[in-house]
Design a protein around this motif. Structure first.
Motif, PDB file in Angstrom:
ATOM      1  N   VAL A   1       1.952  10.019  -9.810  1.00  0.00           N
ATOM      2  CA  VAL A   1       1.631   9.904 -11.230  1.00  0.00           C
ATOM      3  C   VAL A   1       0.383  10.703 -11.613  1.00  0.00           C
ATOM      4  O   VAL A   1       0.374  11.405 -12.620  1.00  0.00           O
ATOM      5  N   LEU A   2      -0.674  10.611 -10.799  1.00  0.00           N
ATOM      6  CA  LEU A   2      -1.925  11.286 -11.137  1.00  0.00           C
ATOM      7  C   LEU A   2      -2.079  12.641 -10.460  1.00  0.00           C
ATOM      8  O   LEU A   2      -2.935  13.436 -10.845  1.00  0.00           O
ATOM      9  N   GLY A   3      -1.280  12.888  -9.420  1.00  0.00           N
ATOM     10  CA  GLY A   3      -1.327  14.188  -8.760  1.00  0.00           C
ATOM     11  C   GLY A   3      -2.511  14.397  -7.838  1.00  0.00           C
ATOM     12  O   GLY A   3      -2.866  15.528  -7.537  1.00  0.00           O
ATOM     13  N   HIS A   4      -3.136  13.334  -7.385  1.00  0.00           N
ATOM     14  CA  HIS A   4      -4.264  13.433  -6.463  1.00  0.00           C
ATOM     15  C   HIS A   4      -3.883  12.819  -5.121  1.00  0.00           C
ATOM     16  O   HIS A   4      -3.365  11.704  -5.088  1.00  0.00           O
ATOM     17  N   PRO A   5      -4.167  13.500  -4.021  1.00  0.00           N
ATOM     18  CA  PRO A   5      -3.912  12.882  -2.711  1.00  0.00           C
ATOM     19  C   PRO A   5      -4.923  11.757  -2.472  1.00  0.00           C
ATOM     20  O   PRO A   5      -6.075  11.848  -2.890  1.00  0.00           O
TER      21      PRO A   5
ATOM     22  N   MET B   1       0.812  -1.214   0.000  1.00  0.00           N
ATOM     23  CA  MET B   1       0.000   0.000   0.000  1.00  0.00           C
ATOM     24  C   MET B   1       0.849   1.269   0.000  1.00  0.00           C
ATOM     25  O   MET B   1       0.518   2.226  -0.712  1.00  0.00           O
ATOM     26  N   ASP B   2       1.935   1.308   0.760  1.00  0.00           N
ATOM     27  CA  ASP B   2       2.780   2.508   0.776  1.00  0.00           C
ATOM     28  C   ASP B   2       3.337   2.796  -0.614  1.00  0.00           C
ATOM     29  O   ASP B   2       3.281   3.930  -1.102  1.00  0.00           O
ATOM     30  N   ARG B   3       3.870   1.765  -1.262  1.00  0.00           N
ATOM     31  CA  ARG B   3       4.435   1.929  -2.605  1.00  0.00           C
ATOM     32  C   ARG B   3       3.360   2.350  -3.604  1.00  0.00           C
ATOM     33  O   ARG B   3       3.544   3.285  -4.382  1.00  0.00           O
ATOM     34  N   ALA B   4       2.216   1.668  -3.570  1.00  0.00           N
ATOM     35  CA  ALA B   4       1.145   1.948  -4.529  1.00  0.00           C
ATOM     36  C   ALA B   4       0.563   3.348  -4.324  1.00  0.00           C
ATOM     37  O   ALA B   4       0.339   4.076  -5.297  1.00  0.00           O
ATOM     38  N   ALA B   5       0.321   3.741  -3.079  1.00  0.00           N
ATOM     39  CA  ALA B   5      -0.231   5.076  -2.814  1.00  0.00           C
ATOM     40  C   ALA B   5       0.744   6.153  -3.274  1.00  0.00           C
ATOM     41  O   ALA B   5       0.339   7.136  -3.910  1.00  0.00           O
ATOM     42  N   ALA B   6       2.020   5.973  -2.981  1.00  0.00           N
ATOM     43  CA  ALA B   6       3.030   6.949  -3.420  1.00  0.00           C
ATOM     44  C   ALA B   6       3.072   7.016  -4.948  1.00  0.00           C
ATOM     45  O   ALA B   6       3.171   8.097  -5.533  1.00  0.00           O
TER      46      ALA B   6
ATOM     47  N   PHE C   1      -8.331   5.793  -0.820  1.00  0.00           N
ATOM     48  CA  PHE C   1      -9.396   6.286  -1.691  1.00  0.00           C
ATOM     49  C   PHE C   1      -8.937   7.471  -2.531  1.00  0.00           C
ATOM     50  O   PHE C   1      -8.322   8.407  -2.029  1.00  0.00           O
ATOM     51  N   PHE C   2      -9.277   7.417  -3.828  1.00  0.00           N
ATOM     52  CA  PHE C   2      -9.081   8.550  -4.720  1.00  0.00           C
ATOM     53  C   PHE C   2     -10.124   9.601  -4.357  1.00  0.00           C
ATOM     54  O   PHE C   2     -11.172   9.272  -3.791  1.00  0.00           O
ATOM     55  N   PRO C   3      -9.882  10.872  -4.707  1.00  0.00           N
ATOM     56  CA  PRO C   3     -10.883  11.896  -4.409  1.00  0.00           C
ATOM     57  C   PRO C   3     -12.196  11.610  -5.135  1.00  0.00           C
ATOM     58  O   PRO C   3     -12.205  10.973  -6.182  1.00  0.00           O
ATOM     59  N   ARG C   4     -13.280  12.095  -4.530  1.00  0.00           N
ATOM     60  CA  ARG C   4     -14.602  11.935  -5.141  1.00  0.00           C
ATOM     61  C   ARG C   4     -15.289  13.292  -5.075  1.00  0.00           C
ATOM     62  O   ARG C   4     -15.334  13.917  -4.033  1.00  0.00           O
ATOM     63  N   ALA C   5     -15.822  13.731  -6.191  1.00  0.00           N
ATOM     64  CA  ALA C   5     -16.561  14.989  -6.254  1.00  0.00           C
ATOM     65  C   ALA C   5     -18.018  14.654  -6.546  1.00  0.00           C
ATOM     66  O   ALA C   5     -18.368  14.305  -7.669  1.00  0.00           O
TER      67      ALA C   5
END
Length: 161
Positions: free
Chosen positions: A63-67, A53-58, A80-84
């Motif tokens: 790469v995508l620029g989303h926290p 998870m640490d490697r994948a989240a980083a 979780f990716f952001p959700r609007a």
């Protein structure tokens, strides 16, 4: 369906129901050629399997620029990716656990990005392999695929200007 997956789904359904209730009301879909109501954007959540998870989240944050927001859901690590709410598209999460196995097989998730070349450059700088280089697909724009830090096949979509 495994008992763990059923529990995870049960944990996610209330979140998805709240999100659906907070979304603007959409008109009833028009019937299709069979007389049935046509579905519009039926996907509401996805999960990308990870082993680290640490490697994948980083990787995905860079790469995508989303926290990403980390949570533990029914004993599974999730980021979780952001959700609007009320916006086009679906959101999802990275997921780590015994039922999650990274692979090139299975569904392919497309991330909408403003510049495929820039995203591929950031991905390869972090060790990703390009599986399908940027391709012009006409009026629909451009697509590409890469292998992420965990071994999943991930796709990109870029609209034409």
């Amino acid at each position: 369906m495994s008992a763990r997956r059923a529990l995870l789904l049960a944990a996610l359904l209330p979140m998805l129901a709240v999100a659906a209730c907070n979304s603007p009301a959409a008109p009833d879909p028009a019937p299709d050629s069979t007389g049935e109501a046509a579905m519009i954007n039926p996907v509401v959540h996805f999960e990308i399997p990870v082993t680290d998870m640490d490697r994948a989240a980083a990787f995905y944050e860079a790469v995508l620029g989303h926290p990403l927001t980390r949570e533990n859901v029914d004993g599974y690590e999730m980021a979780f990716f952001p959700r609007a709410d009320g916006r086009f598209g679906a959101s999802g999460a990275l997921a780590k656990g015994d039922v999650y196995r990274p692979s090139h097989d299975g569904p392919v998730i497309y991330f909408d990005v403003p510049d495929i070349d820039a995203v591929l450059a950031r991905a390869t700088a972090r060790g990703a392999k390009v599986l399908y280089p940027r391709k012009d697909i006409g009026a629909a724009g451009f697509v590409a695929e890469f292998e992420d830090s965990e071994g999943n096949r991930i796709a990109l979509s870029q609209p034409k200007d």
